[in-house]
Design a protein around this motif. Structure first.
Motif, PDB file in Angstrom:
ATOM      1  N   ASN A   6       0.825  -1.207   0.000  1.00 19.03           N
ATOM      2  CA  ASN A   6       0.000   0.000   0.000  1.00 19.03           C
ATOM      3  C   ASN A   6       0.860   1.259   0.000  1.00 19.03           C
ATOM      4  N   GLY A   7       1.943   1.241   0.784  1.00 23.62           N
ATOM      5  CA  GLY A   7       2.802   2.412   0.867  1.00 23.62           C
ATOM      6  C   GLY A   7       3.465   2.734  -0.463  1.00 23.62           C
ATOM      7  N   VAL A   8       4.028   1.709  -1.097  1.00 23.68           N
ATOM      8  CA  VAL A   8       4.677   1.910  -2.401  1.00 23.68           C
ATOM      9  C   VAL A   8       3.646   2.336  -3.436  1.00 23.68           C
ATOM     10  N   GLY A   9       2.497   1.678  -3.442  1.00 27.18           N
ATOM     11  CA  GLY A   9       1.474   1.994  -4.436  1.00 27.18           C
ATOM     12  C   GLY A   9       0.908   3.399  -4.283  1.00 27.18           C
ATOM     13  N   ARG A  10       0.622   3.797  -3.050  1.00 31.56           N
ATOM     14  CA  ARG A  10       0.072   5.128  -2.830  1.00 31.56           C
ATOM     15  C   ARG A  10       1.067   6.224  -3.192  1.00 31.56           C
ATOM     16  N   PHE A  11       2.350   5.958  -2.951  1.00 30.20           N
ATOM     17  CA  PHE A  11       3.366   6.955  -3.310  1.00 30.20           C
ATOM     18  C   PHE A  11       3.552   7.022  -4.827  1.00 30.20           C
ATOM     19  N   MET A  12       3.668   5.868  -5.470  1.00 28.70           N
ATOM     20  CA  MET A  12       3.916   5.839  -6.905  1.00 28.70           C
ATOM     21  C   MET A  12       2.694   6.259  -7.717  1.00 28.70           C
ATOM     22  N   ALA A  13       1.513   6.197  -7.111  1.00 25.48           N
ATOM     23  CA  ALA A  13       0.313   6.631  -7.829  1.00 25.48           C
ATOM     24  C   ALA A  13       0.374   8.115  -8.187  1.00 25.48           C
ATOM     25  N   TRP A  14       1.178   8.888  -7.451  1.00 24.11           N
ATOM     26  CA  TRP A  14       1.339  10.309  -7.778  1.00 24.11           C
ATOM     27  C   TRP A  14       2.010  10.502  -9.127  1.00 24.11           C
ATOM     28  N   ALA A  15       2.636   9.441  -9.657  1.00 21.49           N
ATOM     29  CA  ALA A  15       3.226   9.542 -10.995  1.00 21.49           C
ATOM     30  C   ALA A  15       2.152   9.839 -12.034  1.00 21.49           C
ATOM     31  N   GLY A  16       0.910   9.423 -11.762  1.00 21.15           N
ATOM     32  CA  GLY A  16      -0.184   9.738 -12.686  1.00 21.15           C
ATOM     33  C   GLY A  16      -0.420  11.231 -12.787  1.00 21.15           C
ATOM     34  N   LEU A  17      -0.375  11.917 -11.637  1.00 23.91           N
ATOM     35  CA  LEU A  17      -0.532  13.375 -11.640  1.00 23.91           C
ATOM     36  C   LEU A  17       0.645  14.044 -12.346  1.00 23.91           C
ATOM     37  N   LEU A  18       1.862  13.563 -12.062  1.00 26.23           N
ATOM     38  CA  LEU A  18       3.042  14.129 -12.719  1.00 26.23           C
ATOM     39  C   LEU A  18       2.967  13.951 -14.230  1.00 26.23           C
ATOM     40  N   MET A  19       2.456  12.807 -14.662  1.00 29.05           N
ATOM     41  CA  MET A  19       2.333  12.543 -16.090  1.00 29.05           C
ATOM     42  C   MET A  19       1.369  13.532 -16.747  1.00 29.05           C
ATOM     43  N   VAL A  20       0.252  13.815 -16.083  1.00 25.93           N
ATOM     44  CA  VAL A  20      -0.724  14.764 -16.629  1.00 25.93           C
ATOM     45  C   VAL A  20      -0.147  16.180 -16.661  1.00 25.93           C
ATOM     46  N   LEU A  21       0.504  16.591 -15.563  1.00 29.55           N
ATOM     47  CA  LEU A  21       1.076  17.932 -15.502  1.00 29.55           C
ATOM     48  C   LEU A  21       2.184  18.114 -16.538  1.00 29.55           C
ATOM     49  N   GLN A  22       2.986  17.078 -16.704  1.00 25.39           N
ATOM     50  CA  GLN A  22       4.068  17.168 -17.696  1.00 25.39           C
ATOM     51  C   GLN A  22       3.509  17.253 -19.109  1.00 25.39           C
ATOM     52  N   LYS A  42       6.332   7.892 -20.804  1.00 30.98           N
ATOM     53  CA  LYS A  42       6.147   6.444 -20.683  1.00 30.98           C
ATOM     54  C   LYS A  42       6.722   5.911 -19.375  1.00 30.98           C
ATOM     55  N   LEU A  43       7.737   6.606 -18.841  1.00 31.58           N
ATOM     56  CA  LEU A  43       8.333   6.159 -17.580  1.00 31.58           C
ATOM     57  C   LEU A  43       7.348   6.300 -16.432  1.00 31.58           C
ATOM     58  N   TRP A  44       6.599   7.431 -16.389  1.00 33.27           N
ATOM     59  CA  TRP A  44       5.597   7.599 -15.342  1.00 33.27           C
ATOM     60  C   TRP A  44       4.535   6.505 -15.434  1.00 33.27           C
ATOM     61  N   ASN A  45       4.129   6.180 -16.648  1.00 33.83           N
ATOM     62  CA  ASN A  45       3.141   5.121 -16.845  1.00 33.83           C
ATOM     63  C   ASN A  45       3.678   3.775 -16.368  1.00 33.83           C
ATOM     64  N   ALA A  46       4.964   3.512 -16.671  1.00 31.95           N
ATOM     65  CA  ALA A  46       5.583   2.253 -16.251  1.00 31.95           C
ATOM     66  C   ALA A  46       5.701   2.175 -14.731  1.00 31.95           C
ATOM     67  N   LEU A  47       5.980   3.300 -14.085  1.00 30.34           N
ATOM     68  CA  LEU A  47       6.043   3.324 -12.624  1.00 30.34           C
ATOM     69  C   LEU A  47       4.712   2.901 -12.014  1.00 30.34           C
ATOM     70  N   ILE A  48       3.629   3.411 -12.580  1.00 27.56           N
ATOM     71  CA  ILE A  48       2.299   3.076 -12.062  1.00 27.56           C
ATOM     72  C   ILE A  48       1.995   1.597 -12.274  1.00 27.56           C
ATOM     73  N   VAL A  49       2.269   1.106 -13.469  1.00 25.28           N
ATOM     74  CA  VAL A  49       1.952  -0.288 -13.791  1.00 25.28           C
ATOM     75  C   VAL A  49       2.774  -1.259 -12.948  1.00 25.28           C
ATOM     76  N   CYS A  50       4.075  -1.010 -12.829  1.00 21.85           N
ATOM     77  CA  CYS A  50       4.981  -1.972 -12.197  1.00 21.85           C
ATOM     78  C   CYS A  50       4.958  -1.914 -10.673  1.00 21.85           C
ATOM     79  N   LEU A  51       4.877  -0.721 -10.107  1.00 23.75           N
ATOM     80  CA  LEU A  51       5.019  -0.585  -8.664  1.00 23.75           C
ATOM     81  C   LEU A  51       3.696  -0.409  -7.932  1.00 23.75           C
ATOM     82  N   CYS A  52       2.601  -0.255  -8.670  1.00 24.92           N
ATOM     83  CA  CYS A  52       1.277  -0.186  -8.028  1.00 24.92           C
ATOM     84  C   CYS A  52       0.523  -1.505  -8.178  1.00 24.92           C
ATOM     85  N   VAL A  53       1.172  -2.525  -8.707  1.00 26.31           N
ATOM     86  CA  VAL A  53       0.470  -3.782  -8.971  1.00 26.31           C
ATOM     87  C   VAL A  53       0.027  -4.450  -7.674  1.00 26.31           C
TER      88      VAL A  53
END
Length: 298
Positions: free
Chosen positions: A86-102, A138-149
């Protein structure tokens, strides 16, 4: 299994034999001496070896037996592993916001100001071509897929194909979960790890290590081993750190293995303790709406 005890103790008491290379990580260049190269080759070999498999298997087996005897220990393992997921997933989920802002920044800078390069930072700036920033999304997307699984699994967000599962009793469901975690999840994760591990190192060092090579052969290669981190993009000015995706693939497999153990433990405990333990210590996210408020509006 008996060798695993010796291997674990030897690895703990002789960390320099397989970790001496860590302070010498760089994008390119040779090793300072043969000892450093040999420690790197040992790390590569044992990272995908039979020895590591049985060492980890012995640890999990001992924890499982001890947990079956003293169930609070097994519940503690479940809580630690699920909290980690849960800790890793909740932290890495912020990559989705970074991806949108970028993406918004790229469109704004490219369409409004017509710039070919974007610089970020205060004092020391980080400047890259617009195409680099576009491919890096694509890196932000990969972070979400791999570390939020694992986080998604704990939250119950994975797609489940119910052929017989929904029609059986709760006890039977827990049996299916236990068998599934051992027969399906763990073997798939282990195979993914084995392919991902050597796939990663073939793009970090040269001469390229192979999964079929023995330890002696890899130690012979240590004389010529050098860092050769992959920094080639798909376009001249595009994203050039694709080795990070290979690193994430190893992280993905590791997260799944840990979650498979946690899922087996939880399923066993709920099966043995009965209905009172269903969902015990389960930390799932909500939208902040209580059940009573939800029922009152429907």
């Amino acid at each position: 299994m008996f060798e695993a005890v010796y291997n674990i103790l030897f690895a703990i008491t002789h960390p320099g034999l397989w970790l001496a290379w860590v302070p010498h990580i760089q994008l390119s260049g040779s090793m300072p001496d043969l000892t450093i190269g040999e420690s790197l080759m040992r790390f590569i070999y044992y990272g995908g070896s039979v020895e590591l498999f049985f060492a980890l298997f012995l640890i999990v087996l001992c924890l499982t037996v001890a947990g079956m005897i003293y169930k609070p220990l097994m519940w503690g393992c479940v809580r630690v592993l699920e909290t980690f997921a849960n800790g890793v997933g909740r932290f890495m989920a912020w990559a989705g916001l970074l991806m949108v802002l970028q993406q918004i920044l790229i469109v704004f800078m490219q369409r409004v100001f017509a710039v070919s390069e974007i610089s970020l930072g205060f004092g020391a700036t980080f400047a890259k071509d617009v195409s680099w920033w576009s491919e890096e999304l694509k890196l932000w997307n990969a972070l979400i897929v791999c570390l939020c699984v694992s986080y998604t699994f704990v939250q119950g967000g994975h797609v489940r194909v119910d052929l017989i599962y929904s029609a059986v009793s709760e006890k039977t469901k827990r049996m299916i979960d236990m068998v599934g975690s051992i027969i399906f999840i763990l073997p798939a994760a282990i195979l993914t790890w084995l392919f991902a591990w050597f796939f990663l190192w073939r793009h970090l060092v040269t001469p390229n290590p192979s999964a079929s090579e023995s330890l002696d052969r890899l130690l012979n290669k240590a004389r010529a081993v050098r860092w050769n981190v992959e920094t080639i993009g798909f376009s001249p000015n595009g994203f050039d750190a694709y080795f990070l995706f290979k690193l994430l693939l190893c992280g993905f497999a590791g997260m799944i293995m840990l979650q498979a153990v946690a899922f087996f433990y939880r399923s066993y405990l709920e099966w043995s303790e009965g209905e009172a333990s269903y969902g015990k210590y389960l930390d799932r996210d909500t939208l902040g709406e209580g059940e009573e408020a939800y029922e009152g509006t429907h």
